[in-house]
Design an enzyme around this catalytic site. Structure first.
Site, PDB file in Angstrom:
ATOM      1  N   MET A 694      47.427  43.576  75.806  1.00  0.00           N
ATOM      2  CA  MET A 694      47.162  44.103  77.146  1.00  0.00           C
ATOM      3  C   MET A 694      47.776  45.491  77.257  1.00  0.00           C
ATOM      4  O   MET A 694      48.392  45.834  78.246  1.00  0.00           O
ATOM      5  CB  MET A 694      47.745  43.164  78.203  1.00  0.00           C
ATOM      6  CG  MET A 694      47.187  41.754  78.150  1.00  0.00           C
ATOM      7  SD  MET A 694      45.460  41.676  78.636  1.00  0.00           S
ATOM      8  CE  MET A 694      45.583  41.974  80.391  1.00  0.00           C
ATOM      9  N   GLN A 959      57.801  41.319  78.065  1.00  0.00           N
ATOM     10  CA  GLN A 959      56.340  41.246  78.088  1.00  0.00           C
ATOM     11  C   GLN A 959      55.831  42.705  78.145  1.00  0.00           C
ATOM     12  O   GLN A 959      55.714  43.304  79.202  1.00  0.00           O
ATOM     13  CB  GLN A 959      55.858  40.445  79.302  1.00  0.00           C
ATOM     14  CG  GLN A 959      56.269  38.979  79.227  1.00  0.00           C
ATOM     15  CD  GLN A 959      55.808  38.176  80.432  1.00  0.00           C
ATOM     16  OE1 GLN A 959      55.536  38.743  81.493  1.00  0.00           O
ATOM     17  NE2 GLN A 959      55.742  36.864  80.297  1.00  0.00           N
ATOM     18  N   THR A 960      55.578  43.226  76.962  1.00  0.00           N
ATOM     19  CA  THR A 960      55.320  44.666  76.834  1.00  0.00           C
ATOM     20  C   THR A 960      54.079  45.111  77.597  1.00  0.00           C
ATOM     21  O   THR A 960      54.010  46.252  78.060  1.00  0.00           O
ATOM     22  CB  THR A 960      55.166  45.045  75.358  1.00  0.00           C
ATOM     23  OG1 THR A 960      54.126  44.257  74.778  1.00  0.00           O
ATOM     24  CG2 THR A 960      56.462  44.796  74.600  1.00  0.00           C
ATOM     25  N   CYS A 961      53.109  44.235  77.683  1.00  0.00           N
ATOM     26  CA  CYS A 961      51.874  44.642  78.344  1.00  0.00           C
ATOM     27  C   CYS A 961      52.070  44.869  79.837  1.00  0.00           C
ATOM     28  O   CYS A 961      51.304  45.593  80.466  1.00  0.00           O
ATOM     29  CB  CYS A 961      50.791  43.583  78.138  1.00  0.00           C
ATOM     30  SG  CYS A 961      50.366  43.351  76.397  1.00  0.00           S
ATOM     31  N   PHE A 962      53.072  44.221  80.411  1.00  0.00           N
ATOM     32  CA  PHE A 962      53.278  44.299  81.855  1.00  0.00           C
ATOM     33  C   PHE A 962      54.585  44.992  82.222  1.00  0.00           C
ATOM     34  O   PHE A 962      54.926  45.087  83.397  1.00  0.00           O
ATOM     35  CB  PHE A 962      53.255  42.886  82.458  1.00  0.00           C
ATOM     36  CG  PHE A 962      52.024  42.110  82.101  1.00  0.00           C
ATOM     37  CD1 PHE A 962      50.812  42.398  82.730  1.00  0.00           C
ATOM     38  CD2 PHE A 962      52.055  41.120  81.140  1.00  0.00           C
ATOM     39  CE1 PHE A 962      49.671  41.693  82.398  1.00  0.00           C
ATOM     40  CE2 PHE A 962      50.907  40.410  80.808  1.00  0.00           C
ATOM     41  CZ  PHE A 962      49.711  40.699  81.431  1.00  0.00           C
TER      42      PHE A 962
END
Length: 993
Positions: A694, A959-962
């Site tokens: 993401m 949570q790198t995507c968020f």
């Protein structure tokens, strides 16, 4: 008193009885008529005299019948103030500006083609005549055998007055006609000539006839105040009293002590230093007046027309043997040179009654005229008539507000317009105080704008483009926008040469004037963008917007090239942000409509929104071409929105499966399959890991890929002393290596990720087709650059020689035989320029060629070219500023608050970290240590407190995507510190993806 000399003529000219004529030396006669001669002229066949507004003519040629008889013309009620005699007739000008033509039978008729025109000057040649009107227009009539009418080559000539349209807009001071050639002089001393040029009488350096007015550039800057045409020669007088002559010299009429023709203006050396006040050309000779007391003559004197007792041709000036009383009691008012006759009109110094009426000037706007309008003393009908006369004429406006009492009236070059800007500003400010006056002015200006010539002759024609913006910006919104658009259209229609001159004018006008110009077109652009943002649609809106932006672009380029002291923020149009917000909202509404579409047929609202979306995108595509009007944030948003337009919804997914250990090789293998759809986003999957990309995994991918590129065994890149990276000029890499390097960099930019490779600003300049400089070399290689700067700053030539430098760099020749050419104080700047060019261009020419080709492939949206080099560098590499406090300020919290003890401990531990560990934290949290353009506020940070029984045994997760950080509820600050440092130092798999 009237003096005359030359060929035998009736005793007393018919003005007085023969016994009243005084005879002086050298055949000079003088008369003092009872009725004072107000003006006179002499041509080939006639001499004409004006007394008390009435005209009498005298035939001069012996073969004419009634030779010597003074004939009074029958002119009914017309009072005449000027007469000009030509080849076979004469032209008369009445006090009311009416032109009458006298033929060789002395019959006078009104000239056709000048209805409702007020003429202020007239002149005659052998077979053609000219008139100058009050509003600055030139009219011609007669024969056009050599182009002397200035109309066009194939024009047959005309018995009625024809407008010389090419001179429209030029504020003229004087007109003059010769045998078959013509000249006009502008208020700023610019000379235009045309017609016969067989002897070089146009002064253009050749003998080719001209059929349209042509600027005599060799007299530019000479401050010419008058011009006179003879049979085939011409004389010009400068403000300082210098006389220039050119054309036929066969009779010595040029005064150069020779009988040669001159094709360029040449100073009459014998008159150098004299205070010449008048110069006039006869058919084959010339007269000049000095200090209004003396007359000198040169040229053909076979009929005694030189007035010095010699019947020969003289090639140098000699004084005319005037009666002694002329010098003591009288002042020379006018000298007249005909074919074989010369005249001088004198007045006593204190005498005013009956003095000749000087040529009236072109009507111009000035402060006194505006004051009179404002006072209301004149009838409104009269004021309207004057407003129409001034503002309907570009020539009148262009001749207004000049620095009349200064040398600035005569610009030395096209860069100086000669306007008194302070006077213009105060005058227009007063004018704008009266609504009725301004309303009337704008009606006329609107009409005048339509008549402006897109191919103006001469720089002075362009002053109107400086005056009108100052006037227009004082109007109310609607009228201001309409006239601004009309002005923009006319500026864009100008030919390239006129554009260059106008830009030079802009580069020299005062700062506040240039800022006002920027505000005018920026405000007009902003108003249109505001209308588009509010949902108004139409091609007309975007067409008009383009016009305003193109003018702003011209001004911006002038601002950059001239280093004007105007902040670039003055060009920014903040309404662009509103347009982007509207586009974003439209997208949201459109997505909702498309969702409903799945359940029912497409609605009209959905169709309208699709059209509106496309219209907004079309507007953004226009704005991209004018990047200086948007700030970095807006340009980024435009770039991202245009990406959406490129996406192919039905294209196969771009999923890249890679191993962490072979990220570069796996990427090359993937790209070489040529299955990647560059227009669509990239998605990354790390083999053996459970993570959904993401944007976090792809951010990590480009970070890992950057490290692999720097360690690549082929050494495509080399690290310099500054820790910056540049292409390796000496490696044996294949072209495709640099190509794929470019592809990767382009993909990173397109997918909005950062490359962790520190390229110098020079790379981004080259991508934007800008040339790197010595300062760029200093960024890449400080030691080299400092040595070059020291070389340029060295004052002692011996020191430069002792450096024993030649035109080579690391054994490579900068120029042919460069190893044999020493660097000296004279050529050192060339050496430095070549050195910089070698480093950034010549030595890596092939490398960069393939890199840039790949870059264009990897980033299929060429809108990246709207960014400045510094902006592109930040988009590519992220911001170089780490404002850690900003990271804390932009944080939000879940299941906890900023006041919780654990959160306080976290920030305490974070600020204790070294700079390196802080960057590791960014990699842990986001997959990259790069700061987004605009700072940490442009990136989300959410901290979630995890309350669990085994908290002290857990590591923090990301949570790198968020941009979400999950912190277990640790029992104390030491545990938090140890777990956090361990997580950011050793964890390669980023939490939950």
């Amino acid at each position: 008193m009237l003096c005359f000399w030359g060929s035998q003529i009736r005793e007393g000219l018919g003005l007085v009885k023969p016994e009243q004529v005084r005879h002086g030396n050298s055949g000079i006669q003088s008369v003092c008529p009872r009725l004072i001669v107000q003006d006179m002229s002499a041509g080939r066949s006639f001499a004409g005299f004006i007394r008390d507004g009435k005209v009498s003519v005298l035939r001069l040629r012996s073969e004419d019948r009634n030779n010597g008889k003074l004939i009074q013309l029958q002119l009914k009620n017309d009072r005449i103030r000027l007469i000009v005699c030509g080849g076979d007739g004469a032209v008369l000008l009445s006090d009311l500006g009416k032109v009458l033509i006298m033929d060789k039978s002395t019959v006078c008729k009104p000239l056709k083609g000048l209805d409702n025109r007020q003429v202020i000057q007239i002149t005659c040649g052998d077979h053609h005549s000219m008139a100058l009107t009050k509003d600055g227009q030139v009219f011609v009539w007669g024969e056009n055998s050599h182009g002397q009418l200035g109309l066009r080559k194939d024009h047959p000539g005309s018995p009625s007055a024809q407008h010389v349209q090419s001179l429209s807009g030029v504020p003229l001071a004087q007109i003059s006609a010769g045998g078959d050639h013509s000249f006009v002089l502008s208020l700023s001393g610019v000379v235009f000539g045309w017609g016969k040029n067989s002897a070089g009488q146009l002064g253009l350096g050749d003998t080719t006839d001209r059929h349209i007015p042509t600027i005599l550039n060799s007299l530019n800057g000479k401050k010419t105040v008058s011009i006179s045409c003879g049979g085939e020669h011409t004389a010009a007088l400068s403000k300082g009293g210098t006389v220039f002559t050119f054309g036929s010299g066969g009779s010595g009429q040029l005064g150069h002590n020779s009988f040669r023709d001159e094709h360029h203006p040449r100073v009459v050396a014998e008159l150098w230093g004299s205070e010449v006040s008048q110069v006039t050309c006869g058919r084959h000779y010339t007269l000049v007046s000095i200090t209004s007391k003396l007359i000198y003559s040169f040229g053909c004197g076979l009929q005694g027309q030189l007035g010095n007792g010699e019947m020969i041709a003289q090639s140098v000036p000699f004084p005319v043997d005037l009666p002694t009383e002329c010098n003591r009691e009288y002042t020379i008012e006018k000298i007249i040179a005909g074919e074989n006759h010369s005249f001088a009109l004198f007045f006593k110094e204190l005498e005013s009654k009956g003095k000749s009426n000087p040529s009236r000037g072109v009507l111009t706007l000035n402060d006194r005229m505006i004051d009179r309008w404002l006072s209301g003393t004149d009838p409104w009908a009269t004021i309207k008539q004057e407003i129409n006369a001034v503002f309907s004429s570009p020539a009148s406006l262009n001749g207004s507000f000049l620095k009349m009492n200064r040398d600035d009236q005569y610009p030395r070059s096209e860069e100086h317009c000669g306007l008194d800007f302070d006077l213009v500003k105060t005058s227009f400010a007063k004018l704008s105080e009266n609504k009725s006056l301004m309303s009337e002015v704008m009606k006329v200006v609107e009409q005048m704008l339509r008549s402006l010539n897109p191919k103006p002759v001469g720089e002075e024609s362009l002053r109107v483009y400086l005056l009108l913006p100052e006037l227009i910006r004082r109007l109310k919104k609607q009228q201001r926008t309409e006239l601004t658009e009309a002005l923009a259209s006319k500026i864009l229609q100008l030919d390239p040469d006129a554009h260059k001159v106008l830009e030079k004018y802009w580069s020299k006008i005062p700062d506040d004037w240039l800022k006002g110009l920027v505000r005018l077109f920026r405000r007009a652009s902003a108003e249109l963008i505001g209308q588009i943002s509010s949902g108004k649609m139409g091609y007309d809106l975007t067409r008009r917007l383009k016009r305003f932006l193109k003018i702003l672009q011209m001004i911006y380029q002038v601002h950059c090239n001239a280093n004007r002291d105007i902040p670039k923020r003055d060009f920014l149009i903040h309404e662009i942000c509103d347009l982007l917000d509207t586009l974003q909202a439209t997208f949201k509404d459109l997505l909702m409509q498309l969702f409903l579409l799945l359940q029912s047929a497409m609605t009209d609202d959905c169709e309208d929104m699709l059209k509106l979306k496309d219209y907004y995108f079309g507007t953004i595509e226009i704005l991209v071409k004018f990047p200086f009007v948007a700030d970095t944030v807006c340009k980024r948003r435009m770039f991202h929105y245009l990406q959406w337009q490129l996406f192919k919804p039905r294209a196969s997914a771009n999923v890249l499966h890679i191993n962490r250990e072979s990220v570069w090789l796996d990427t090359l293998m993937y790209l070489r399959q040529k299955k990647h759809t560059y227009r669509n986003p990239l998605q990354v999957t790390f083999i053996g890991e459970n993570g959904v990309d993401m944007r976090g995994l792809s951010a990590e991918f480009f970070s890992l890929l950057s490290q692999s590129l720097l360690k690549w065994e082929k050494k495509v890149l080399e690290v310099h002393e500054s820790s910056l990276v540049w292409f390796n000029p000496d490696g044996m890499q294949a072209n495709r290596d640099f190509y794929y390097l470019g592809v990767i960099c382009g993909m990173a930019l397109y997918n909005r990720h950062y490359i962790n490779i520190e390229f110098p600003l020079a790379l981004f300049k080259k991508l934007l087709q800008q040339s790197p400089t010595l300062n760029d070399l200093e960024e890449l290689s400080p030691v080299e650059a400092r040595s070059l700067k020291s070389l340029l700053e060295e004052d002692e030539e011996e020191v430069v020689d002792m450096l024993f430098l030649d035109f080579t760099v690391k054994g490579k020749k900068l120029i042919p035989n460069g190893d044999q050419i020493e660097v000296t104080k004279v050529n050192r700047q060339k050496y430095v320029d070549l050195y910089v060019n070698f480093v950034f261009n010549k030595s890596v020419k092939k490398q960069f060629k393939h890199f840039s080709r790949g870059f264009y492939k990897g980033c299929p949206l060429d809108a990246w070219s709207m960014f400045h080099p510094e902006e592109l560098q930040q988009l590519f590499q992220g911001s170089p500023k780490y404002e850690w406090k900003e990271l804390q300020l932009c944080a939000s919290y879940e299941k906890c608050s900023a006041s919780d003890e654990l959160i306080k401990n976290f920030w305490t531990v974070f600020y204790e970290l070294s700079e390196e560990n802080k960057r590791k934290f960014l990699i842990f949290l986001y997959g990259t240590d790069r700061v987004p353009v605009g700072g940490f506020s442009k990136r989300s940070l959410k901290i979630l407190l995890l309350d669990c029984a085994d908290a002290d045994d857990r590591l923090p997760e990301a949570q790198t995507c968020f941009g979400r950080l999950i912190i277990p509820k640790y029992s104390d600050i030491n545990t938090l510190r140890n777990k956090l440092i361990h997580a950011i130092s050793f964890c390669e798999v980023f939490g939950r993806g």
